[in-house]
Design an enzyme around this catalytic site. Structure first.
Site, short mmCIF file in Angstrom:
data_model
loop_
_atom_site.label_atom_id
_atom_site.label_comp_id
_atom_site.label_asym_id
_atom_site.label_seq_id
_atom_site.Cartn_x
_atom_site.Cartn_y
_atom_site.Cartn_z
CE LYS A 282 -2.26 10.46 72.20
NZ LYS A 282 -1.19 10.81 71.24
CD GLU A 368 3.88 12.49 56.38
OE1 GLU A 368 3.58 11.75 57.33
OE2 GLU A 368 3.09 13.36 55.91
NE ARG A 396 -0.17 11.38 53.68
CZ ARG A 396 -0.91 11.98 54.60
NH1 ARG A 396 -0.48 12.03 55.84
NH2 ARG A 396 -2.04 12.55 54.29
#
Length: 663
Positions: A282, A368, A396
């Site tokens: 990244k 979640e 969610r």
């Protein structure tokens, strides 16, 4: 002309040599750094997938072969290679390129995917449709190791594995982090694959020995095949995938275009579901990002393209900063308070709490649903969990909030960052749905603080609620100046009051200042108005209902959905209490709103002081002409029915208010 300028679509890539491809990768990184440093956006993830995306477009025929990017924030390189280079100066700005895939922008974007863990389900459905229709197309899903911490990805994997003929390639972009280093058992498993190089070396040695041996029959081949499997299990354990019956290729260097191409070609030709495991870095190619161990420039604002330093000097204190300090202070004196987040430790402000009390903060990954039910369990065990999420992600886990927390009367506090209109991230990230969902939850307590002092007070109150869920929501914007009350009406803060007040403005959270300014404009028009902040919007207080009784019109302002929102709930509760004052709600309509700055979006919605005041004048005049008062109408049953349909009425009225404001 640079190589990048000559690439107008994926087919242009197929004529380039290996040397030219390396040059192109460098030009793309320079292009990303130069453009995203000016507009802001997801820089680190895209710098990490440059070679991977080039290889994808050389092997597969987009858009004939759909590419589905999980979350979608790493699709900038895909946009560059599919003819959208010129749009990058307007990235994430009003009328410009979306920061996520967009079907309006290009036929190469199949899924506007900007919430994590959904790509595999999308891809499975697409591939199954093509299979049933007899179409020879391969679907590619690009999913990060962070998204593999989410349960939905594994629900999809479970179904993909049992369909041997499904032409689906799953590319795992493994950089060891989502926002920050990826956590959990899946991350540990991938880490073992990522770091142990002995497997390939040992396998190559076996191949050399076998090739030099005489030709052998079936039994010896079977023995060698079994030995190969055993070597895999010992040296590069991949049972997690093979036990599901999925073909696995990797791990491979995701920055070696040739290696990635060969792996993808093998996966494409296999004719069934295959996982290609690519290791990437990244922020690759930008020194400042590579050296940033926190999130490697996952998302940035305007920055210096050489140093990575923010261009905004002395950034203002934010709501997240205020929460970060207050929850840590509370943790010092309340040992039962624990923190939970879903791969957003730093963005939600739980990081300081975690550093000081590492055993009391739990990052569960992009999960979640698990986070909320786990919080219910922690509460049942005698702790008080504080679940910190972005407001858009509460959607969610609504079932878990309703059935695991509220039904069981568990004391769990939800802190919703980025509530309301958020701006550049577009329709998927506006935190505009939570209040409409929360008004349906029995017993829930909800506060939308108007300033830092009220945030601290609300948080301390919330962690003391032991028998019901509590919610605190706030904006991503800078903290506003403190807005003191001029008086109290029971539990309600009066922010401005007028003699012989006709209009009551109920201003929630970040719209408190807007309410005060709109009230002043009304006063200048000869319509005296009182402005109040309920402090706790849910449950509706008797004190607020009594204030409604003494006015000719109630106008609510909320940074959330008007359909089923806080204003609609107030109208319903007032009607049940026999208060017939008209309640009109101004807020966010039930629409998917395009990106733009917060101020631009609010202006489009007519949620400015001038527009609100104009709408209020129109409403006040219409109420006066109709002779509306506080006495019960003759046909009370009919009126009650009208009040119970206040959700839709509020939305219709909002549209009328916007037209009035625009005129």
């Amino acid at each position: 002309m640079s190589l990048l300028e000559s690439v107008r679509g994926p087919r242009d890539l197929r004529e380039l040599s290996a040397t030219q491809l390396e040059q192109l990768a460098g030009e793309i990184r320079s292009f990303l750094i130069r453009n995203v440093s000016r507009t802001g956006g997801h820089l680190g993830p895209n710098l990490g997938v440059v070679e991977l995306t080039i290889a994808l477009h050389r092997v597969f025929d987009s858009p004939h072969d759909p590419m589905v990017f999980d979350t979608g924030h790493q699709s900038y390189v895909h946009k560059i290679l599919t003819g959208r280079q010129e749009g990058f100066p307007g990235l994430r700005q009003e009328g410009g390129l979306s920061g996520y895939p967009s079907r309006q922008e290009s036929e190469h974007d199949w899924v506007e995917n900007s919430h994590a863990t959904t790509s595999l389900s999308w891809a499975q459905g697409l591939a199954k449709a093509f299979q049933l229709r007899g179409e020879d197309r391969t679907v590619v899903a690009v999913i990060g190791d962070g998204a593999l911490t989410g349960g939905m990805a594994w629900e999809a994997m479970n179904n993909i594995a049992v369909d041997a003929g499904l032409k689906l390639v799953i590319v795992v972009n493994d950089n060891g982090r989502s926002y920050t280093p990826t956590v959990g058992g899946i991350a540990t498993h991938l880490s073992s694959l990522r770091t142990d190089r002995r497997y390939e070396a040992t396998l190559n040695l076996i191949k050399q020995r076998v090739r030099s041996a005489p030709v052998v029959g079936g039994p010896v081949y079977d023995l060698m095949h079994g030995f190969k499997t055993g070597v895999k299990d010992v040296l590069a354990p991949q049972g997690l995938f093979s036990d599901l019956g999925l073909k696995y290729i990797g791990p491979i260097d995701g920055h070696d275009i040739g290696l990635v191409e060969r792996a993808l070609e093998s996966a494409r030709n296999y004719g069934g579901p295959v996982i290609v495991h690519c290791m990437t870095l990244k922020g690759r190619g930008f020194r400042a990002a590579e050296q940033d161990e926190a999130d490697r420039f996952h998302a940035v604002g305007a920055i210096d393209e050489e140093t990575g330093e923010p261009l905004t000097a002395n950034p203002k204190r934010t709501w997240t900063d205020a929460f970060r300090d207050e929850i840590t202070e509370i943790a010092r004196t309340h040992p039962s308070v624990v923190g939970i987040t879903a791969a957003m430790l730093h963005p939600t402000g739980l990081d300081t709490f975690a550093r000081e009390f590492p055993d009391r903060v739990f990052d569960v990954g992009i999960a979640e649903q698990h986070a909320v039910t786990s919080a219910a369990g922690l509460a049942a065990g005698g702790l008080h969990p504080v679940v910190a999420l972005y407001a858009t992600f509460l959607n969610r886990a609504f079932d878990q909030l309703l059935m695991d927390v509220a039904l069981h009367h568990q004391g769990v506090t939800f802190v919703l960052d980025r509530a309301g209109i958020t701006g550049p991230d577009g329709p998927s990230h506006h935190g505009m749905w939570d209040t409409s969902l929360l008004t349906m939850v029995p017993g829930v307590h909800l506060a939308a603080p108007r300033d830092e002092r009220r945030l601290a007070e609300a948080l301390r109150t919330a962690v003391g609620i032991a028998d019901a869920p509590s919610v605190i929501r706030y904006s991503k914007e800078a903290l506003p100046p403190e807005l003191p009350a001029v008086a109290q009406h029971g539990s309600v803060d009066v922010l401005a009051r007028a003699t012989d007040s006709q209009v009551l403005i109920v201003a929630h959270g970040s719209f408190a200042g807007l309410g005060v300014e709109a009230g002043q404009r009304l006063g200048a028009q000869g319509i005296p108005a009182t402005v109040v902040d309920p402090v706790w919007a849910l449950p509706t207080s008797d004190d607020l209902i009594e204030l409604c009784r003494t006015h000719r019109l109630v106008l609510t302002l909320e940074d959330g959905g008007v359909n089923g929102g806080l204003g609609a709930r107030l109208a319903q509760d007032a009607a049940r209490a026999g208060v017939w004052t008209p309640v009109r709600s101004l807020g966010v309509p039930a629409e998917f709103l395009d990106q733009g700055s917060r101020d631009q979006v609010l202006e489009r919605l007519g949620l400015t002081a001038q527009a609100v005041a104009r709408a209020a004048v129109e409403l006040a005049v219409s109420c006066t002409e109709a002779g509306t008062g506080t006495t019960e109408p003759q046909d009370a049953d009919q009126h009650r029915a009208g009040q119970h349909s206040a959700d839709q009425h509020s939305a219709d009225q909002h549209s009328a208010d916007r037209r009035a404001a625009e005129s």
